[in-house]
Design a protein around this motif. Structure first.
Motif: not given
Length: 740
Positions: A100-123
């Motif tokens: 019924t769905a595709a559910t993704c979660e980014i859990t690496d806090d340090a990775y996110v905090s080091e890249r605060p601008l225009d955070f984007r991805g793909h799957f």
């Protein structure tokens, strides 16, 4: 029929900021920039990949970032669980795919905090159409904020539909692997290796799987060995199942009723790679119905399967895994059976702003088909604004694979260079490079791009599509025809002779099997073949030539009859075909018989003169002669008569016999046609009557050579020499003359 296997048409929805059912830790919504399907027109039941690009509408400072893409009820996700990778390949989260769905979660806090601008991805992930429609339908759906119109054709029967009497047909033994992807957190990838076991009849050679596979009769001793479980795999479970009955469901198809073989009947090796047991008694014939109302039938023997479930020490990193197994029945072996199991599923990643990544994809097109797929070396060199190279990375990828580069800062000039495979040498490669983000392209093996806002490749993963076209190098050869006709047989100067040529497939060189035909005339002029892949080993043969009256073709001499095609074969290889046409000869036998009241007065050694003659035939000038036959009935044979000759026979008046008078002479046939390799048998009956006593009535004398009463040919087309010897006849040709 609409097919998912057609030319892929990628459908991208326009970029619109639509809040999704997900957000980051600060409450910033997720925007699905693109949701793309491989096709929007397809057959129900087909599987296809969905690619998604997303970004956070805001500046995230911490994890988690949750992304959820709900799916329509009839477009069901294929259960999967995979890791999300960061710009350095590190594990930053995961995606879970359900129906019924595709559910993704980014859990690496340090990775996110080091890249605060225009955070984007793909799957990307796979889904299957389960519409269940019986007629073509057009369906409008909104997925991830993007509108789609799907055209879905009904699922085709493909031989699996309802039928009146679809009986189970034993299949040949086989080895296969089922890759079991992790579908939720905490699970690991596994492979289930399966060996289908059937009977190995007496006299069957190892490897002749097509002759094997019938249900195994009671009492047979079976031993199965999986020799491909190596140090990189750990066996976690084993199982042997058997089926001696089949059930027929509502669709009319018979399927095997497998049940576990009791462990007490199995003898496993210490490392669980070999198991042996004795085939159990089996049901036979009509067994009525099971509780579900399905007809049951006994097979009279049992079909078995042996299953090994293993975990992978590298957690699926290799992608493809190989395995070999074999089994024996009463000591008769199948020989080795091999299988490969590959992981197929989703992937994804994410990046932050002031940096960019390249996703380099590989597609191979052209008229070559490879096994194994060729590998391409791709190098990415990174230069700063001053033109100094500060980094380089490379990867080897094949058709359908991709390479995700490191992340580079704005202003970096990236030069992508690929090297085509050195082998096989019979392929000409060309390249086309397309930059999805900037719109740039190249018609060569190198491309460069600067990471900049103008090129729309900052803060995102930009796809660089490398497409290589493989063109088979082609060659040819020529052929000539010569006919040797020393016997001067009548031959059509415009006769056509067909020369066939063929070659086998060579997967390592990328070409399929093929064949062709050249039409030759016996004038010695060379005729060119069609195009043939360079590297093909060509075999040449000639079809049987048209028959020639009175003649026989000898086996053709073909030089060379086999050769390997090169780029310049056409100028180097001339196949010379020589055929010899020889005249075919037959024979004629003449035997004397006597009748009448005076026959006993004729001496056995009295000779009778028979003349034969034939006109020109099939290039032979004709001829004539005479033979002497004796009254004792011994046949006299005339040999070397050309096939097709029409021979006429006459007899001189026989010598007088005291006390008797010749009254009649009759050939069984006075005209006979010669057949090559055969003896035409003719009898000459002379009637002689004893003179009457004084005062009696004399019978008038009859001149020999009267009307024919019938003819006879020796049966069969035996070799002439053998006939002559086997018949025990006298070969006597006297005063024979040959007309010029």
């Amino acid at each position: 029929m609409l097919s998912f296997l057609g030319v892929l048409g990628v459908v991208f929805a326009s970029l619109i900021a639509v809040p999704a059912h997900a957000d980051d830790a600060a409450g910033n919504p997720i925007v699905f920039d693109t949701v793309s399907f491989e096709k929007t027109e397809f057959e129900d039941g087909t599987r296809q990949e969905v690619s998604v690009q997303w970004h956070v509408d805001g500046n995230p400072t911490e994890a988690p970032i949750s992304i959820e893409l709900p799916l329509p009820s009839w477009l069901q996700g294929e259960a999967d669980f995979f890791t999300l990778r960061g710009d350095g390949g590190e594990d930053i989260g995961s995606c879970t795919i359900t129906a019924t769905a595709a559910t993704c979660e980014i859990t690496d806090d340090a990775y996110v905090s080091e890249r605060p601008l225009d955070f984007r991805g793909h799957f990307s992930f796979y889904l299957v159409s389960e519409r269940g429609n019986t007629a073509s339908e057009t369906i409008d759906e909104t997925i991830g904020g993007h509108d789609f119109t799907f055209t879905v054709a009904p699922r085709q029967d493909n031989g699996g539909g309802v039928c009146d009497d679809c009986e189970y047909v034993p299949a040949q033994p086989e080895k296969f692997g089922q890759y079991l992807r992790a579908t939720e957190p905490g699970q690991v990838d596994r492979i289930r290796w399966v060996v289908r076991v059937g009977d190995v009849p007496a006299g069957t050679q190892p490897g002749d799987l097509a002759a094997m596979g019938a249900p195994i009769a009671e009492g047979r001793v079976i031993e199965v060995t999986d020799s491909g479980i190596d140090d990189g795999m750990t066996v976690v479970s084993v199982r042997v199942i058997g089926a001696d009955t089949v059930r027929k469901g509502p669709d009319g198809n018979e399927v095997l009723n497998f049940e576990d073989v009791p462990e007490s009947e199995l003898d496993w090796s210490d490392d669980f790679t070999t198991v042996s047991w004795t085939a159990a008694p089996a049901e036979s014939g009509d067994l009525g119905q099971n509780p579900a109302g399905e007809d049951l039938r006994g097979l009279g023997g049992t079909v078995y399967e042996v299953e090994w479930t293993v975990t992978l020490d590298d957690e699926g990193a290799a992608g493809a895994y190989y395995n070999t197994a074999s089994f024996t029945v009463d000591g008769r072996s199948t020989g080795n059976m091999s299988a490969v199991s590959q992981r197929g599923g989703g992937s994804g990643g994410a990046v932050g702003v002031n940096e960019g990544q390249l996703l380099i994809t590989k597609t191979v097109e052209g008229d070559a088909s490879f096994d194994p797929a060729p590998e391409f070396s791709v190098t990415v060199d990174a230069y700063d604004a001053d033109g100094t190279k500060f980094d380089s990375e490379s990867a080897t990828i094949s058709d359908g694979e991709s390479f995700l580069t490191k992340t580079y800062r704005v202003g970096t000039r990236l030069v992508v260079t690929e090297t085509v495979p050195a082998a096989p040498s019979n392929i000409d490669w060309s390249a086309a490079i397309e930059d999805e983000a900037s719109g740039g392209s190249s018609q060569g093996f190198s491309y460069e791009v600067v990471l900049s806002p103008e090129n729309r490749n900052v803060g995102r993963v930009s796809t660089i599509a490398l497409t290589n076209t493989a063109t088979l190098q082609m060659g040819a050869f020529s052929a000539t025809k010569t006919v040797v006709n020393d016997d001067g047989l009548a031959l059509d100067d415009d006769a056509r002779y067909l020369l066939d040529y063929e070659w086998d497939a060579d997967a390592s060189r990328g070409f399929a099997a093929g064949a062709g035909t050249i039409e030759l005339v016996a004038d010695g002029a060379p005729v060119a073949s069609g195009s043939i892949p360079v590297g093909a080993v060509v075999r040449v043969s000639e079809r049987a030539s048209a028959s020639v009256d009175g003649g026989q073709w000898q086996a053709p001499v073909i030089t060379p009859a086999e050769f390997t095609v090169t780029a310049d074969t056409a100028s180097q290889v001339t196949v010379r075909v020589t055929n010899e046409l020889i005249r075919v000869y037959g024979a004629l036998s003449v035997a004397k018989t006597l009748s009448g009241s005076g026959a006993d007065l004729v001496a056995d050694d009295q000779e009778f003169t028979v003349h034969y003659s034939f006109p020109a035939v099939n290039g032979h000038p004709g001829g004539s002669g005479e033979i002497q036959v004796q009254a004792d009935g011994t046949p006299v044979v005339v040999g070397d008569l050309p096939s097709g000759a029409v021979v006429t026979l006459t007899e001189d008046a026989p010598a007088a016999v005291d006390g008797a008078r010749w009254t009649a002479a009759v050939f069984s046939t006075s005209e006979v046609t010669i057949v090559g390799g055969e003896i035409a048998a003719v009898t000459l009956e002379n009637t002689i009557d004893e003179l009457p006593a004084e005062g009696g009535v004399d019978t008038p004398e009859i001149v020999p050579g009267l009307a024919v009463t019938g003819g006879a040919l020796l049966p069969g087309a035996m070799a002439l020499a053998a006939l002559l010897v086997g018949a025990g006849v006298v070969l006597l040709v006297r005063r024979r003359r040959q007309e010029a």
